[in-house]
Design a protein around this motif. Structure first.
Motif, PDB file in Angstrom:
ATOM      1  N   SER A 175     -30.510  -4.861  21.871  1.00  0.00           N
ATOM      2  CA  SER A 175     -30.739  -4.606  20.148  1.00  0.00           C
ATOM      3  C   SER A 175     -30.787  -2.675  19.860  1.00  0.00           C
ATOM      4  O   SER A 175     -29.805  -2.564  20.378  1.00  0.00           O
ATOM      5  CB  SER A 175     -31.224  -5.384  19.746  1.00  0.00           C
ATOM      6  OG  SER A 175     -32.609  -4.588  19.884  1.00  0.00           O
ATOM      7  N   TYR A 176     -31.789  -2.473  21.363  1.00  0.00           N
ATOM      8  CA  TYR A 176     -31.303  -1.139  21.193  1.00  0.00           C
ATOM      9  C   TYR A 176     -30.558  -0.456  21.429  1.00  0.00           C
ATOM     10  O   TYR A 176     -30.553   1.577  21.301  1.00  0.00           O
ATOM     11  CB  TYR A 176     -32.711   0.056  20.834  1.00  0.00           C
ATOM     12  CG  TYR A 176     -33.875  -0.761  21.679  1.00  0.00           C
ATOM     13  CD1 TYR A 176     -33.620   0.919  22.584  1.00  0.00           C
ATOM     14  CD2 TYR A 176     -34.410  -1.799  23.062  1.00  0.00           C
ATOM     15  CE1 TYR A 176     -34.078   0.813  24.496  1.00  0.00           C
ATOM     16  CE2 TYR A 176     -34.262  -1.299  23.969  1.00  0.00           C
ATOM     17  CZ  TYR A 176     -34.375  -0.325  24.674  1.00  0.00           C
ATOM     18  OH  TYR A 176     -35.395  -0.197  25.691  1.00  0.00           O
ATOM     19  N   LEU A 177     -30.603  -0.713  22.832  1.00  0.00           N
ATOM     20  CA  LEU A 177     -29.078  -0.185  23.490  1.00  0.00           C
ATOM     21  C   LEU A 177     -28.013  -0.696  23.156  1.00  0.00           C
ATOM     22  O   LEU A 177     -26.939   0.297  23.179  1.00  0.00           O
ATOM     23  CB  LEU A 177     -29.927  -1.038  24.502  1.00  0.00           C
ATOM     24  CG  LEU A 177     -31.427  -0.565  25.581  1.00  0.00           C
ATOM     25  CD1 LEU A 177     -31.153  -1.168  27.166  1.00  0.00           C
ATOM     26  CD2 LEU A 177     -31.113   1.520  25.770  1.00  0.00           C
ATOM     27  N   ASN A 178     -27.291  -1.362  23.005  1.00  0.00           N
ATOM     28  CA  ASN A 178     -26.007  -1.597  22.314  1.00  0.00           C
ATOM     29  C   ASN A 178     -26.059  -1.768  20.929  1.00  0.00           C
ATOM     30  O   ASN A 178     -26.293  -3.030  19.974  1.00  0.00           O
ATOM     31  CB  ASN A 178     -25.442  -2.805  23.054  1.00  0.00           C
ATOM     32  CG  ASN A 178     -25.344  -3.377  24.769  1.00  0.00           C
ATOM     33  OD1 ASN A 178     -25.241  -2.347  24.770  1.00  0.00           O
ATOM     34  ND2 ASN A 178     -26.489  -4.196  25.160  1.00  0.00           N
ATOM     35  N   LEU A 179     -25.214  -1.099  20.554  1.00  0.00           N
ATOM     36  CA  LEU A 179     -25.154  -1.043  19.124  1.00  0.00           C
ATOM     37  C   LEU A 179     -23.996  -2.173  18.560  1.00  0.00           C
ATOM     38  O   LEU A 179     -23.984  -2.277  17.313  1.00  0.00           O
ATOM     39  CB  LEU A 179     -24.875   0.497  18.368  1.00  0.00           C
ATOM     40  CG  LEU A 179     -26.072   1.099  18.839  1.00  0.00           C
ATOM     41  CD1 LEU A 179     -25.616   2.962  17.981  1.00  0.00           C
ATOM     42  CD2 LEU A 179     -27.441   0.450  18.308  1.00  0.00           C
ATOM     43  N   ASP A 191     -28.634   6.018  27.203  1.00  0.00           N
ATOM     44  CA  ASP A 191     -29.904   5.460  27.870  1.00  0.00           C
ATOM     45  C   ASP A 191     -30.081   3.898  28.740  1.00  0.00           C
ATOM     46  O   ASP A 191     -30.980   3.840  29.036  1.00  0.00           O
ATOM     47  CB  ASP A 191     -30.730   4.984  25.538  1.00  0.00           C
ATOM     48  CG  ASP A 191     -30.342   6.119  25.078  1.00  0.00           C
ATOM     49  OD1 ASP A 191     -31.095   7.095  25.872  1.00  0.00           O
ATOM     50  OD2 ASP A 191     -30.097   5.638  23.577  1.00  0.00           O
ATOM     51  N   GLN A 192     -28.221   3.982  28.334  1.00  0.00           N
ATOM     52  CA  GLN A 192     -28.910   2.247  29.103  1.00  0.00           C
ATOM     53  C   GLN A 192     -29.125   3.058  31.020  1.00  0.00           C
ATOM     54  O   GLN A 192     -29.271   2.248  31.119  1.00  0.00           O
ATOM     55  CB  GLN A 192     -27.371   1.618  29.020  1.00  0.00           C
ATOM     56  CG  GLN A 192     -27.368   0.625  28.094  1.00  0.00           C
ATOM     57  CD  GLN A 192     -26.146  -0.024  27.532  1.00  0.00           C
ATOM     58  OE1 GLN A 192     -24.871   0.647  27.339  1.00  0.00           O
ATOM     59  NE2 GLN A 192     -26.140  -0.909  27.444  1.00  0.00           N
ATOM     60  N   LYS A 205     -30.267   5.493  31.887  1.00  0.00           N
ATOM     61  CA  LYS A 205     -31.605   6.418  32.198  1.00  0.00           C
ATOM     62  C   LYS A 205     -32.554   4.767  32.986  1.00  0.00           C
ATOM     63  O   LYS A 205     -33.069   4.780  33.748  1.00  0.00           O
ATOM     64  CB  LYS A 205     -32.009   6.606  30.620  1.00  0.00           C
ATOM     65  CG  LYS A 205     -31.178   7.764  30.437  1.00  0.00           C
ATOM     66  CD  LYS A 205     -32.356   8.966  29.310  1.00  0.00           C
ATOM     67  CE  LYS A 205     -31.496   9.622  28.975  1.00  0.00           C
ATOM     68  NZ  LYS A 205     -32.457  10.381  27.418  1.00  0.00           N
ATOM     69  N   ILE A 206     -31.716   3.278  32.395  1.00  0.00           N
ATOM     70  CA  ILE A 206     -32.673   2.237  32.953  1.00  0.00           C
ATOM     71  C   ILE A 206     -32.252   1.702  33.988  1.00  0.00           C
ATOM     72  O   ILE A 206     -32.815   1.466  34.647  1.00  0.00           O
ATOM     73  CB  ILE A 206     -32.687   1.502  31.859  1.00  0.00           C
ATOM     74  CG1 ILE A 206     -33.538   2.147  30.630  1.00  0.00           C
ATOM     75  CG2 ILE A 206     -33.454   0.311  32.213  1.00  0.00           C
ATOM     76  CD1 ILE A 206     -33.691   0.966  29.257  1.00  0.00           C
ATOM     77  N   LEU A 207     -30.439   1.901  34.073  1.00  0.00           N
ATOM     78  CA  LEU A 207     -29.802   0.728  34.949  1.00  0.00           C
ATOM     79  C   LEU A 207     -30.050   1.537  36.305  1.00  0.00           C
ATOM     80  O   LEU A 207     -29.257   0.858  37.741  1.00  0.00           O
ATOM     81  CB  LEU A 207     -28.801   0.457  34.490  1.00  0.00           C
ATOM     82  CG  LEU A 207     -27.595  -0.157  35.333  1.00  0.00           C
ATOM     83  CD1 LEU A 207     -28.219  -1.567  35.389  1.00  0.00           C
ATOM     84  CD2 LEU A 207     -26.217  -0.560  34.396  1.00  0.00           C
ATOM     85  N   LEU A 208     -29.763   3.148  36.025  1.00  0.00           N
ATOM     86  CA  LEU A 208     -29.143   3.662  37.652  1.00  0.00           C
ATOM     87  C   LEU A 208     -30.757   3.708  38.387  1.00  0.00           C
ATOM     88  O   LEU A 208     -30.254   3.405  39.444  1.00  0.00           O
ATOM     89  CB  LEU A 208     -29.118   4.901  37.309  1.00  0.00           C
ATOM     90  CG  LEU A 208     -27.834   5.231  36.782  1.00  0.00           C
ATOM     91  CD1 LEU A 208     -27.299   6.166  36.705  1.00  0.00           C
ATOM     92  CD2 LEU A 208     -26.758   5.115  37.358  1.00  0.00           C
ATOM     93  N   PRO A 209     -31.859   3.963  38.054  1.00  0.00           N
ATOM     94  CA  PRO A 209     -33.167   3.619  38.470  1.00  0.00           C
ATOM     95  C   PRO A 209     -32.734   2.320  39.286  1.00  0.00           C
ATOM     96  O   PRO A 209     -33.980   1.846  40.885  1.00  0.00           O
ATOM     97  CB  PRO A 209     -34.048   4.233  37.874  1.00  0.00           C
ATOM     98  CG  PRO A 209     -33.674   5.451  36.282  1.00  0.00           C
ATOM     99  CD  PRO A 209     -32.397   4.475  36.880  1.00  0.00           C
TER     100      PRO A 209
END
Length: 325
Positions: A150-154, A170-171, A173-177
């Protein structure tokens, strides 16, 4: 991915080829391994059956991606988008684990034939397969997190016409690592294990004078087939993970690299062929039946032509005799 007509045709071609060639081969493998596991199971039969089921599930969900490619956007109910992506990526990771386990099983059987034969059990292979499925699915559940967080997909999910393609900063930053971790856990480390196991197998078999050439060739074929699957299907996609982490965004060629991963479902049967004598016999029986079926009309036609020519020759001889009389 920015859809174009050319890209749409390319995706449909690769997916269509994978479906047409992979489905019959995997169905035949599933039938063979299922009978083998029910009659006299061995660890490698359990692993091959699990890998075949994995490929069949992958092929079942492939038409959803083909519909997207044909329409050049996501038009199906949106809940199928994360579901198909979840299955897509989970199967890729699961296949890598299974192929690695098969290489380890082969190495142990060649390097320690007596000790390993006494200790191996189908139950252990079944538990291992369940662990592979669980780890792969837990890792790839990030697809749902990325699609519905919810806080990543508006954007409301029902209003989207793309499937797991557009990501915010923001996505990423989580997805690539996370992708980098996937590349090491589900590719680089397993690939190193496979290379070690198959190279050792080939070296050991080459030193044994009592091993016939056919068995040695099968071992080499299985090693080359597995490494070919890693190189063609999994290497480009996982290299894109490393490049994406270094550069901080998804490289444009990543979707094309993912395209090659689908070929895994039609290349796995080559590994099955060199791994199982039961499957080789089944393939041989089916091939012989197809050849007989295809040649039967030609054989009957040849007989008909031969008998017709013979009748005409006899009729001509009879007419000649009548004229002489």
């Amino acid at each position: 991915m920015t859809w174009t007509v050319g890209l749409s045709y390319l995706v449909l071609g690769v997916y269509g080829f994978t479906l047409i060639t992979g489905l019959p081969a995997n169905l035949l493998a599933f039938y063979t391994f299922l009978l083998k596991v029910r009659q006299h199971p061995t660890p490698i039969d359990v692993l091959l059956l699990s890998l075949t089921i994995s490929d069949l599930i992958f092929l079942f969900f492939l038409p959803f991606r083909m519909v997207e490619a044909a329409n050049m956007k996501w038009t199906l109910p949106y809940f199928l988008c994360p579901l198909s992506g979840f299955i897509f990526y989970s199967i890729i990771c699961n296949s890598v684990f299974h192929l690695t386990a098969i290489s380890v099983e082969r190495y142990l059987g060649v390097a320690f034939p007596i000790k390993y034969k006494l200790k191996r059990s189908p139950r252990g292979a079944f538990i291992t397969a369940v662990m592979f499925w669980s780890v792969s699915m837990m890792h790839c559940s990030i697809v749902y997190f990325m699609q519905y967080g919810s806080y990543l997909n508006l954007t409301d999910a029902s209003k989207r016409n793309t499937c797991y393609q557009e990501f915010s900063e923001d996505q990423l930053k989580i997805l690539l690592p996370f992708r980098l971790e996937l590349s090491f856990v589900f590719f680089f480390f397993p690939f190193f294990i496979c290379c070690f196991c198959y190279i050792k197998c080939i070296l050991i078999l080459s030193r044994l004078s009592n091993v016939n050439a056919k068995k040695r060739h099968r071992a080499i074929g299985m090693a080359l087939g597995t490494l070919l699957v890693f190189a063609i299907c999994f290497m480009p996609f996982n290299i894109s993970h490393v490049q994406g982490f270094i550069e901080g965004y998804s490289p444009e060629w990543r979707d094309h690299a993912l395209l090659s991963s689908t070929l895994n479902a039609c290349l796995d049967p080559f590994v099955f062929y060199f791994s199982s004598s039961a499957l080789r016999q089944t393939f041989k029986s089916v091939l012989e039946a197809l050849v007989r079926r295809l040649l039967r009309p030609c054989f009957h036609s040849a007989l008909y032509c031969l008998s017709l020519n013979r009748a005409r020759a006899e009729e001509k001889t009879q007419s000649t005799d009548d004229s002489i009389r």
